[in-house]
Scaffold this motif. Sequence first.
Motif, PDB file in Angstrom:
ATOM      1  N   PRO A  18     -10.752   2.561   6.220  1.00 30.63           N
ATOM      2  CA  PRO A  18     -11.690   2.012   7.217  1.00 30.63           C
ATOM      3  C   PRO A  18     -11.726   0.478   7.190  1.00 30.63           C
ATOM      4  CG  PRO A  18     -12.716   3.748   5.894  1.00 30.63           C
ATOM      5  CD  PRO A  18     -11.419   3.424   5.242  1.00 30.63           C
ATOM      6  N   VAL A  19     -11.567  -0.087   5.989  1.00 32.26           N
ATOM      7  CA  VAL A  19     -11.584  -1.551   5.873  1.00 32.26           C
ATOM      8  C   VAL A  19     -10.319  -2.130   6.508  1.00 32.26           C
ATOM      9  CG1 VAL A  19     -11.789  -3.477   4.269  1.00 32.26           C
ATOM     10  CG2 VAL A  19     -12.774  -1.258   3.675  1.00 32.26           C
ATOM     11  N   LEU A  20      -9.199  -1.497   6.218  1.00 35.92           N
ATOM     12  CA  LEU A  20      -7.928  -1.993   6.751  1.00 35.92           C
ATOM     13  C   LEU A  20      -7.898  -1.875   8.275  1.00 35.92           C
ATOM     14  CD1 LEU A  20      -5.448  -0.510   4.115  1.00 35.92           C
ATOM     15  CD2 LEU A  20      -6.192  -2.890   4.331  1.00 35.92           C
ATOM     16  N   ALA A  80      -5.021   4.400  -2.729  1.00 33.14           N
ATOM     17  CA  ALA A  80      -5.862   3.221  -2.480  1.00 33.14           C
ATOM     18  C   ALA A  80      -5.933   2.944  -0.979  1.00 33.14           C
ATOM     19  CB  ALA A  80      -5.300   2.010  -3.221  1.00 33.14           C
ATOM     20  N   SER A  84     -10.487  -1.957  10.279  1.00 34.61           N
ATOM     21  CA  SER A  84     -11.386  -2.968  10.824  1.00 34.61           C
ATOM     22  C   SER A  84     -10.726  -4.357  10.758  1.00 34.61           C
ATOM     23  CB  SER A  84     -12.675  -2.903  10.018  1.00 34.61           C
ATOM     24  OG  SER A  84     -13.442  -4.012  10.240  1.00 34.61           O
ATOM     25  N   PHE A  85     -10.009  -4.612   9.662  1.00 36.11           N
ATOM     26  CA  PHE A  85      -9.259  -5.872   9.538  1.00 36.11           C
ATOM     27  C   PHE A  85      -8.188  -5.965  10.620  1.00 36.11           C
ATOM     28  CE2 PHE A  85      -5.186  -7.520   7.875  1.00 36.11           C
ATOM     29  CZ  PHE A  85      -5.489  -8.869   7.909  1.00 36.11           C
ATOM     30  N   VAL A  88      -8.452   5.237   0.619  1.00 33.21           N
ATOM     31  CA  VAL A  88      -9.831   4.791   0.359  1.00 33.21           C
ATOM     32  C   VAL A  88     -10.152   3.545   1.193  1.00 33.21           C
ATOM     33  CG1 VAL A  88     -11.398   3.897  -1.404  1.00 33.21           C
ATOM     34  CG2 VAL A  88      -9.809   5.758  -1.959  1.00 33.21           C
ATOM     35  N   ALA A  89      -9.189   2.644   1.257  1.00 33.92           N
ATOM     36  CA  ALA A  89      -9.436   1.361   1.936  1.00 33.92           C
ATOM     37  C   ALA A  89      -9.211   1.456   3.444  1.00 33.92           C
ATOM     38  CB  ALA A  89      -8.521   0.286   1.328  1.00 33.92           C
ATOM     39  N   THR A  93      -0.986   3.566  -4.979  1.00 28.31           N
ATOM     40  CA  THR A  93      -1.289   2.614  -3.905  1.00 28.31           C
ATOM     41  C   THR A  93      -1.529   3.343  -2.577  1.00 28.31           C
ATOM     42  OG1 THR A  93       1.053   2.300  -3.391  1.00 28.31           O
ATOM     43  CG2 THR A  93       0.077   0.782  -4.992  1.00 28.31           C
ATOM     44  N   PHE A 129       0.814  -1.217   0.000  1.00 26.30           N
ATOM     45  CA  PHE A 129       0.000   0.000   0.000  1.00 26.30           C
ATOM     46  C   PHE A 129       0.849   1.269   0.000  1.00 26.30           C
ATOM     47  CE2 PHE A 129      -3.740  -2.579   1.216  1.00 26.30           C
ATOM     48  CZ  PHE A 129      -4.685  -1.995   0.378  1.00 26.30           C
TER      49      PHE A 129
END
Lengths: 350, 350
Positions: B269-271, B263, B273-274, B266-267, B260, B254
């Motif tokens: 919140p997902v990262l 990216a 949470s992961f 953007v990602a 990247t 990333f």
Amino acid sequence: MITIAVDCMGGDHGPGVTLPACAAFLASHPDARLLLVGRPEVLQPLPAGLDPARCTVVPATEVVAMDDPVEVALRRKKDSSMRVAITQVKDGVAQAAVSAGNTGALMAIARYVLKTLDGIDRPAIATQMPNAKGQATTVLDLGANVDCTAEHLLQFAVMGSALVAASGRQSPTVGLLNIGEEVIKGNDVIKQAGALLRQAAERGDLNFHGNVEGNDLFKGTTDIVVCDGFVGNVALKASEGLASMIGGFIREEFSRNLFTRLAAVVAWPVLRSFKRRVDHRRYNGAALLGLRGLVFKSHGSADAFAFEQALVRAYDAARNQLLERVRARIARAAPLMAPADAVAQPAPNP
Amino acid sequence: MITIAVDCMGGDHGPGVTLPACAAFLASHPDARLLLVGRPEVLQPLPAGLDPARCTVVPATEVVAMDDPVEVALRRKKDSSMRVAITQVKDGVAQAAVSAGNTGALMAIARYVLKTLDGIDRPAIATQMPNAKGQATTVLDLGANVDCTAEHLLQFAVMGSALVAASGRQSPTVGLLNIGEEVIKGNDVIKQAGALLRQAAERGDLNFHGNVEGNDLFKGTTDIVVCDGFVGNVALKASEGLASMIGGFIREEFSRNLFTRLAAVVAWPVLRSFKRRVDHRRYNGAALLGLRGLVFKSHGSADAFAFEQALVRAYDAARNQLLERVRARIARAAPLMAPADAVAQPAPNP
């Protein structure tokens, strides 16, 4: 010309995976020939992509099932594709055999048909794991042997060194898998193995780094990590389990809702590149070491890409004369491998 | 009121981590008191956030270093914060002790000061690992014991069952860590342990699921996984190594270039949470089981959040009367734990 005997019937998927893998392998290895072992009615006529000039079907009427007990595979199925493939190596018709069939059966049949090399008590299974340095750590044993002695661990270290040296790495480093220094530093077998490995290093038989811990497998601290088959099997499977859990979590988080799905689209090139780096299929193909012939084991669930990697590994080993290298290294280290009491034996009085 | 004795000097960071963790812990646990053990000149005056009504400084003039040999920690540093914290438990002043200090020293001192419970040969270290079911798998032993007998593995299973039952899980399932069925199915100790665990299950002492493999740790096949300390330590550290490698790869991918990095934004919140799902800090705090008192071990590198989790774990164990539960379960299973030859002993002739 290098000839590889392929057990086309083994693994979870059989010819549906092995034949496309063979076609892809032949396309990129113009000096290779394959012996396709299995039921002729399944393998013939050869599918497109398999050049008849470089492929020969070798008939075998039986198939070792993934859940066949070792005794059944060894004693009842004497015409299995697995056994016939290994027999091609014994007969000198092929330089290596590859199978995705059941590990226990493969080891037992390989040992029965090929026998072990002089100086080797037990063959070992060696595989590669990706490490943080972007290279691979070679680990053995992965489950062929439980209850190893210090001498067995030394044999694994010598054979692992031959395997990694065959791939062009000069003087690869060997680590002995142990537990944290701050706790009790290993059991008696590990301590004795450490002493033997130090002696072997002093004699120039191998390049011993010292003890390593579980995390060093993935740090890439040493080129080779030696352990007994119980520990190696647990470490490998725990790692597979963790990788699969993490992969599942990543998928779940990116498919949670519309926003996360969009994020996945944006991050897709990054995720693809990440996935490629941890793709275990690239590391498929474990070597059975210590036999009088080369045998490689593919993961049972391998797809065509993964099975092709196992074929490449077998091809490279044959090309780089792995068998002769193992034999030479074992012969050189032989004085250390004799059981301790035999070495300590005084000369008889005249 | 639950009182916990805290070794404030232990771990890689000492009071800089332990004191903020204590403050956070007290804020969320109004019925808890803490004994802050360590050098008074470092601990006093109490930093803001540590209510003097619920915190007492207990002086200890020495500190066990992370690299002190066990002998030094045990025999030379008799006034170490680690030892004084454990002594609070022995004296009944605290219901549990927590330390982030060196594991070998902690186990040795705890064993020396508190002694083992009747029926327990060797204490074990139990920790939790996250699993794919979104729960945690409790694993023991993690390195306190190498070369375990079948009876030791049974003791671990009984103590692990008490630990998990104390957290509210009725009749937790126990798996015996073994290697793939398709290979040789474990060594003699494992086979004997399997037989003992089946007997224990028949008597209603525990809920035995059967053999499990390395990947089952992360699948969450059973609530508890029992293994010897060598295997458990390697599996834990290999998993830590793999998780760290994967985390490193994700960061690298990333941050490769401008695209990247975008990216990643953007990602994000997902990262995040992961990352939360695989955050090992949430699982910090290993139980030392089999002693006549509760002792919890924090990872040496724990930050304040992680150290707080270890305090919570100790608090929960004291609150749920873990010690009495372990004692009761061990007493119930005692007939199976006697060494086999003692059980088989015929009655003496009159």
